[in-house]
Design a protein around this motif. Structure first.
Motif, short mmCIF file in Angstrom:
data_model
loop_
_atom_site.label_atom_id
_atom_site.label_comp_id
_atom_site.label_asym_id
_atom_site.label_seq_id
_atom_site.Cartn_x
_atom_site.Cartn_y
_atom_site.Cartn_z
N GLU A 44 -12.69 -38.51 123.32
CA GLU A 44 -13.46 -39.38 124.23
C GLU A 44 -14.95 -39.27 123.96
O GLU A 44 -15.66 -40.29 123.89
N THR A 45 -15.45 -38.05 123.83
CA THR A 45 -16.89 -37.86 123.66
C THR A 45 -17.40 -38.49 122.38
O THR A 45 -18.43 -39.18 122.38
N TYR A 46 -16.68 -38.27 121.27
CA TYR A 46 -17.19 -38.73 119.97
C TYR A 46 -16.93 -40.21 119.71
O TYR A 46 -17.49 -40.78 118.78
N THR A 47 -16.08 -40.85 120.51
CA THR A 47 -15.84 -42.29 120.34
C THR A 47 -16.48 -43.12 121.45
O THR A 47 -17.08 -44.16 121.19
N LYS A 48 -16.36 -42.64 122.71
CA LYS A 48 -16.88 -43.41 123.84
C LYS A 48 -18.23 -42.89 124.35
O LYS A 48 -18.97 -43.62 125.00
N THR A 83 -18.35 -26.27 124.88
CA THR A 83 -19.29 -26.50 123.78
C THR A 83 -19.54 -28.00 123.61
O THR A 83 -19.75 -28.70 124.58
N SER A 84 -19.48 -28.50 122.38
CA SER A 84 -20.01 -29.85 122.11
C SER A 84 -19.29 -30.98 122.83
O SER A 84 -19.93 -31.95 123.23
N ALA A 85 -17.96 -30.90 122.99
CA ALA A 85 -17.23 -32.02 123.60
C ALA A 85 -17.74 -32.31 125.01
O ALA A 85 -17.86 -33.47 125.41
N LEU A 86 -18.05 -31.28 125.77
CA LEU A 86 -18.60 -31.47 127.11
C LEU A 86 -20.11 -31.61 127.07
O LEU A 86 -20.70 -32.43 127.76
N ARG A 87 -20.76 -30.81 126.22
CA ARG A 87 -22.22 -30.82 126.15
C ARG A 87 -22.77 -32.19 125.75
O ARG A 87 -23.78 -32.64 126.28
N GLU A 88 -22.11 -32.87 124.82
CA GLU A 88 -22.62 -34.13 124.30
C GLU A 88 -22.16 -35.34 125.10
O GLU A 88 -22.58 -36.47 124.82
N ILE A 141 -18.74 -20.05 107.59
CA ILE A 141 -18.65 -21.46 107.94
C ILE A 141 -17.97 -21.56 109.31
O ILE A 141 -16.83 -21.22 109.47
N ASP A 142 -18.73 -22.02 110.27
CA ASP A 142 -18.25 -22.15 111.64
C ASP A 142 -17.97 -23.63 111.89
O ASP A 142 -18.88 -24.41 112.12
N ILE A 143 -16.69 -24.00 111.83
CA ILE A 143 -16.30 -25.40 111.91
C ILE A 143 -15.91 -25.74 113.34
O ILE A 143 -14.83 -25.39 113.81
N GLY A 144 -16.82 -26.39 114.04
CA GLY A 144 -16.55 -26.81 115.40
C GLY A 144 -16.02 -28.23 115.44
O GLY A 144 -15.80 -28.86 114.40
N ALA A 145 -15.83 -28.73 116.64
CA ALA A 145 -15.33 -30.09 116.78
C ALA A 145 -16.40 -31.11 116.40
O ALA A 145 -16.10 -32.16 115.82
N GLY A 146 -17.67 -30.80 116.72
CA GLY A 146 -18.74 -31.75 116.49
C GLY A 146 -19.58 -31.50 115.27
O GLY A 146 -20.23 -32.41 114.75
N SER A 147 -19.62 -30.25 114.78
CA SER A 147 -20.47 -29.94 113.64
C SER A 147 -19.97 -28.69 112.93
O SER A 147 -19.11 -27.98 113.44
N VAL A 148 -20.53 -28.45 111.76
CA VAL A 148 -20.24 -27.22 111.03
C VAL A 148 -21.56 -26.47 110.82
O VAL A 148 -22.58 -27.07 110.49
N GLN A 149 -21.54 -25.17 111.09
CA GLN A 149 -22.71 -24.33 110.89
C GLN A 149 -22.47 -23.49 109.64
O GLN A 149 -21.48 -22.77 109.54
N LEU A 150 -23.38 -23.58 108.69
CA LEU A 150 -23.28 -22.83 107.44
C LEU A 150 -24.35 -21.74 107.46
O LEU A 150 -25.54 -22.04 107.52
N SER A 151 -23.92 -20.48 107.43
CA SER A 151 -24.85 -19.35 107.56
C SER A 151 -24.61 -18.37 106.43
O SER A 151 -23.50 -17.88 106.24
#
Length: 504
Positions: A44-48, A83-88, A141-151
């Protein structure tokens, strides 16, 4: 406190989950139960762009079901995070309010940098090989629903980190509409993610050797347990040749395929770009992360890793990117910390504020790389636009404003009250006054003053510079900064010179 029962709740992109733990200083963290309910908030968050009322009702029903297990196990502490699904989601505040009204749970949303940093802590606590791996050159590599963090870690410290909008759910939802128009959906995903990953590799990893990759994130435990189901001896180490030879498990169907593919292709692509032979899949999820954070703060159950050094190291990498004068930064940092430590009774600040001061010093001149005349404004914008793992968004804003007004008068609280509380505002003002004072002691960037003595007597703060150099310039400029210091701390500083001939 002998032991406690702790409940961690993750309002995630693909599911709502809860783990209940028993914690004690002697026995560490022990998982008691794990409960999960599938729900597609990320879709829902990333489409609507928002979460529907139907989904809010479903969330509340699931959370109220969780209460029964919490009561059964007698959990004394409950923490819920998202995290991102609710935050965004555009209606995130409304959703959080409804959850509190209907369930009694207060859900905290983690910023990207906060969530990634907590994953680091959990991995360091749970993965016994972490300290050895990061000595040799390890990409997390931290692969989340909304982004990937490369450290990237090397020599035991975090060297650089970058966030890319290539999360598993975001990729899947953006490309799902094209599925019917292509014969090679896997190739479509590969094409979509390639540009950003190649750019990151060329910009950041071209001169480094990645010996190990550790993969964490929302779908990684799912993949871990999926593989382990058919290979009982699987320990989490996934050879890159397995990804390339088998492509991906042929029996992935339906929901599993759409959820796993973006994550697996990201792992494969990063492995290929770095020429790394093995990927360690960590089965740590956000519930474990929440538990690890609580255990560290309340139970003093910690890993051996020094995360403060990671924060400082990553900030130095940012400063180096903008070619700051390292000698100037190191000298001002030493002077600022000497002043901070010697006037603790005046400022009443703690270790965390001391760290923010250090970060402000490290980053205060990075804007000169863009525009020397407007360097403070440029520094402010760089800091606000750059994530610092381990620092919250509000702390980053505090650092940015500390730097922004390094040369100018600090604005009134009324001008910043939409961004900061009164306590946060006062903290920034105090740190800004110390930064101004320390910075003017090396205004020529020649490190003429490396060691100071600070004494407080009869309402006068005397800063004694032990140097044989001519500090006429510093004395003249210091006089003007003394007004700011006096206004903030209620005492007037004065600069004196001591010519002992000793090196600082």
């Amino acid at each position: 406190m002998a032991s406690i029962t702790f409940a961690a709740i993750d309002v995630g992109s693909h599911e709502l989950s809860m783990k209940i733990y028993e914690m004690s200083k002697q026995r560490g963290i022990r998982e008691l139960t794990y409960i999960r309910h599938k729900i597609s908030l990320g879709t829902e968050t990333y489409t609507k762009g928002f979460i529907s009322y139907q989904s809010v009702d479903e969330i509340c029903k699931i959370l109220n079901d969780f209460k029964r297990s919490i009561k059964e196990y007698g959990a004394e502490v409950i923490q819920a995070y998202a995290t991102s699904a609710l935050r965004e989601a555009s209606n995130s505040l409304v959703v959080i309010d409804q959850i509190k009204i209907q369930t009694g749970f207060h859900v905290c949303t983690l910023s990207n940098s906060e969530a990634r940093f907590l994953y680091f802590k959990a991995v360091a606590l749970r993965e016994q090989s972490f300290e050895d791996l990061i000595e040799e050159g390890t990409l997390v590599i931290d692969i989340g629903a909304g982004s990937v963090q490369l450290s990237f870690f090397e020599n035991g410290k975090l060297q650089l980190t970058q966030n890319l909008l290539l999360g598993s759910s975001r990729i899947r939802e953006l490309l799902e509409a094209m599925r019917e128009e292509t014969y090679d959906f896997q190739g479509l995903i590969d094409e979509y993610i390639e540009r950003d990953l190649v750019y990151f590799q060329k910009l950041n990893l071209h001169s480094t050797s990645v010996e190990h990759i550790i993969a964490v994130g929302e779908m990684i435990p799912e993949i871990y347990y999926y593989i382990q189901k058919d290979h009982s001896d699987f320990d989490g180490t996934l050879p890159s040749k397995w990804l390339n030879r088998n492509k991906f498990p042929k029996d992935l169907i339906g929901t599993q395929a759409t959820l796993f593919l973006p994550t697996l292709i990201l792992c494969q692509k990063i492995s290929d770009l770095t020429n790394c032979e093995d990927i360690l899949l960590s089965n740590i999820n956000l519930c474990d992360v929440i538990a690890a954070e609580y255990a560290e703060k309340k139970m003093r159950i910690t890993s051996a890793h020094n995360f403060t050094e990671d924060i400082l190291s990553a900030s130095l990498s940012i400063a180096n990117k903008y070619h700051v004068d390292r000698e100037h930064v190191e000298n001002v940092q030493a002077l600022a910390l000497q002043i901070f430590d010697r006037i603790r009774k005046l400022h009443g600040l703690g270790k965390r504020e001391r760290l923010l001061l250090q970060l402000g010093v490290i980053l205060h001149s990075c804007g000169s790389y863009i525009n020397e005349i407007q360097s403070r404004e440029c520094s402010y914008r760089i800091i606000m636009s750059t994530e610092i793992i381990g620092i919250s968004h509000i702390e980053r804003a505090m650092i940015a404003n500390m730097v922004r007004y390094n040369e100018a008068s600090f604005p009134r609280f009324e001008d910043l009250e939409e961004d900061f509380t009164r306590d946060e505002y006062i903290t920034i003002v105090k740190l800004n006054a110390i930064l101004k004072t320390a910075n003017v002691l090396d205004k020529s960037n020649r490190q003429k003053i490396k060691k100071v003595g600070v004494t407080l007597q009869d309402g006068i703060l005397t800063i004694t510079a032990d140097t044989m150099a001519d500090i006429t310039l510093e004395k003249g400029l210091f006089y003007h900064k003394a007004d700011v210091f006096e206004e903030v701390f209620g005492i007037r500083p004065q600069l004196r010179q001591k010519r002992s001939g000793k090196r600082g």
